[in-house]
Motif scaffolding. Sequence first.
Motif, PDB file in Angstrom:
ATOM      1  N   MET A 141     -38.072  22.533  33.139  1.00 58.04           N
ATOM      2  CA  MET A 141     -39.445  22.635  33.431  1.00 58.04           C
ATOM      3  C   MET A 141     -40.253  21.973  32.093  1.00 58.04           C
ATOM      4  O   MET A 141     -41.273  21.323  32.316  1.00 58.04           O
ATOM      5  N   PHE A 142     -39.528  22.056  30.899  1.00 55.44           N
ATOM      6  CA  PHE A 142     -40.125  21.492  29.875  1.00 55.44           C
ATOM      7  C   PHE A 142     -40.154  19.895  29.894  1.00 55.44           C
ATOM      8  O   PHE A 142     -41.297  19.460  29.893  1.00 55.44           O
ATOM      9  N   PHE A 143     -39.005  19.529  30.153  1.00 50.51           N
ATOM     10  CA  PHE A 143     -38.980  17.906  30.473  1.00 50.51           C
ATOM     11  C   PHE A 143     -39.611  17.307  31.631  1.00 50.51           C
ATOM     12  O   PHE A 143     -40.358  16.506  31.664  1.00 50.51           O
ATOM     13  N   PHE A 144     -39.817  18.457  32.697  1.00 45.91           N
ATOM     14  CA  PHE A 144     -40.565  17.954  33.914  1.00 45.91           C
ATOM     15  C   PHE A 144     -42.052  18.029  33.596  1.00 45.91           C
ATOM     16  O   PHE A 144     -42.649  16.794  34.076  1.00 45.91           O
ATOM     17  N   ARG A 145     -42.285  19.205  32.706  1.00 46.86           N
ATOM     18  CA  ARG A 145     -44.022  18.932  32.502  1.00 46.86           C
ATOM     19  C   ARG A 145     -44.395  17.737  31.575  1.00 46.86           C
ATOM     20  O   ARG A 145     -45.323  17.218  31.713  1.00 46.86           O
ATOM     21  N   LYS A 146     -43.171  17.528  30.765  1.00 50.53           N
ATOM     22  CA  LYS A 146     -43.647  16.464  29.735  1.00 50.53           C
ATOM     23  C   LYS A 146     -43.940  15.182  30.228  1.00 50.53           C
ATOM     24  O   LYS A 146     -44.774  14.345  30.286  1.00 50.53           O
ATOM     25  N   ARG A 147     -42.648  14.913  31.216  1.00 44.81           N
ATOM     26  CA  ARG A 147     -42.720  13.595  31.998  1.00 44.81           C
ATOM     27  C   ARG A 147     -44.072  13.570  33.034  1.00 44.81           C
ATOM     28  O   ARG A 147     -44.775  12.538  33.096  1.00 44.81           O
ATOM     29  N   PHE A 148     -44.510  14.637  33.594  1.00 39.84           N
ATOM     30  CA  PHE A 148     -45.499  14.648  34.557  1.00 39.84           C
ATOM     31  C   PHE A 148     -46.900  14.343  33.699  1.00 39.84           C
ATOM     32  O   PHE A 148     -47.741  13.658  34.272  1.00 39.84           O
ATOM     33  N   ALA A 149     -46.935  14.996  32.535  1.00 38.56           N
ATOM     34  CA  ALA A 149     -48.323  14.852  31.823  1.00 38.56           C
ATOM     35  C   ALA A 149     -48.326  13.243  31.276  1.00 38.56           C
ATOM     36  O   ALA A 149     -49.379  12.955  31.185  1.00 38.56           O
ATOM     37  N   LYS A 150     -47.139  12.675  30.890  1.00 37.04           N
ATOM     38  CA  LYS A 150     -47.240  11.275  30.520  1.00 37.04           C
ATOM     39  C   LYS A 150     -47.591  10.593  31.741  1.00 37.04           C
ATOM     40  O   LYS A 150     -48.339   9.618  31.455  1.00 37.04           O
ATOM     41  N   LYS A 151     -47.103  10.501  32.839  1.00 35.18           N
ATOM     42  CA  LYS A 151     -47.379   9.989  34.058  1.00 35.18           C
ATOM     43  C   LYS A 151     -49.083  10.036  34.353  1.00 35.18           C
ATOM     44  O   LYS A 151     -49.851   9.096  34.696  1.00 35.18           O
ATOM     45  N   MET A 152     -49.655  11.596  34.242  1.00 36.78           N
ATOM     46  CA  MET A 152     -51.045  11.453  34.429  1.00 36.78           C
ATOM     47  C   MET A 152     -51.869  10.742  33.373  1.00 36.78           C
ATOM     48  O   MET A 152     -52.953  10.133  33.786  1.00 36.78           O
ATOM     49  N   GLN A 153     -51.378  10.769  32.025  1.00 34.89           N
ATOM     50  CA  GLN A 153     -52.081  10.255  30.853  1.00 34.89           C
ATOM     51  C   GLN A 153     -51.847   8.576  31.142  1.00 34.89           C
ATOM     52  O   GLN A 153     -53.090   8.018  31.039  1.00 34.89           O
ATOM     53  N   ASP A 154     -51.040   8.010  31.707  1.00 32.01           N
ATOM     54  CA  ASP A 154     -50.932   6.704  31.844  1.00 32.01           C
ATOM     55  C   ASP A 154     -51.676   6.355  33.139  1.00 32.01           C
ATOM     56  O   ASP A 154     -52.218   5.271  32.943  1.00 32.01           O
ATOM     57  N   ARG A 155     -51.781   7.052  34.157  1.00 29.48           N
ATOM     58  CA  ARG A 155     -52.627   6.942  35.185  1.00 29.48           C
ATOM     59  C   ARG A 155     -54.180   6.634  34.795  1.00 29.48           C
ATOM     60  O   ARG A 155     -55.069   6.017  35.237  1.00 29.48           O
ATOM     61  N   SER A 156     -54.463   7.857  33.972  1.00 29.37           N
ATOM     62  CA  SER A 156     -55.810   7.726  33.608  1.00 29.37           C
ATOM     63  C   SER A 156     -56.222   6.777  32.561  1.00 29.37           C
ATOM     64  O   SER A 156     -57.324   6.270  32.802  1.00 29.37           O
ATOM     65  N   ASN A 157     -55.311   6.274  31.943  1.00 32.16           N
ATOM     66  CA  ASN A 157     -55.517   5.042  30.928  1.00 32.16           C
ATOM     67  C   ASN A 157     -55.536   3.856  31.664  1.00 32.16           C
ATOM     68  O   ASN A 157     -56.133   2.891  31.364  1.00 32.16           O
TER      69      ASN A 157
END
Length: 65
Positions: A46-62
Amino acid sequence: MTLLKYTPYVYLILAAFFIYDAVEKWNVEGATPILSLLMAGLGIFMFFFRKRFAKKMQDRSNHKS
């Protein structure tokens, strides 16, 4: 929103606790450390999943801006 940056680390803390619990139960007769090890594995996943998901959302918003 800053709280969401720290939530993946809660999973690492829980994983560390379950690893400690499994080590404590390892030599106890009748105890089952496998459940603690499974929960620790889930916490690490879950740690790695949440980190990856948060990075995807950050990249999407940028990308939209």
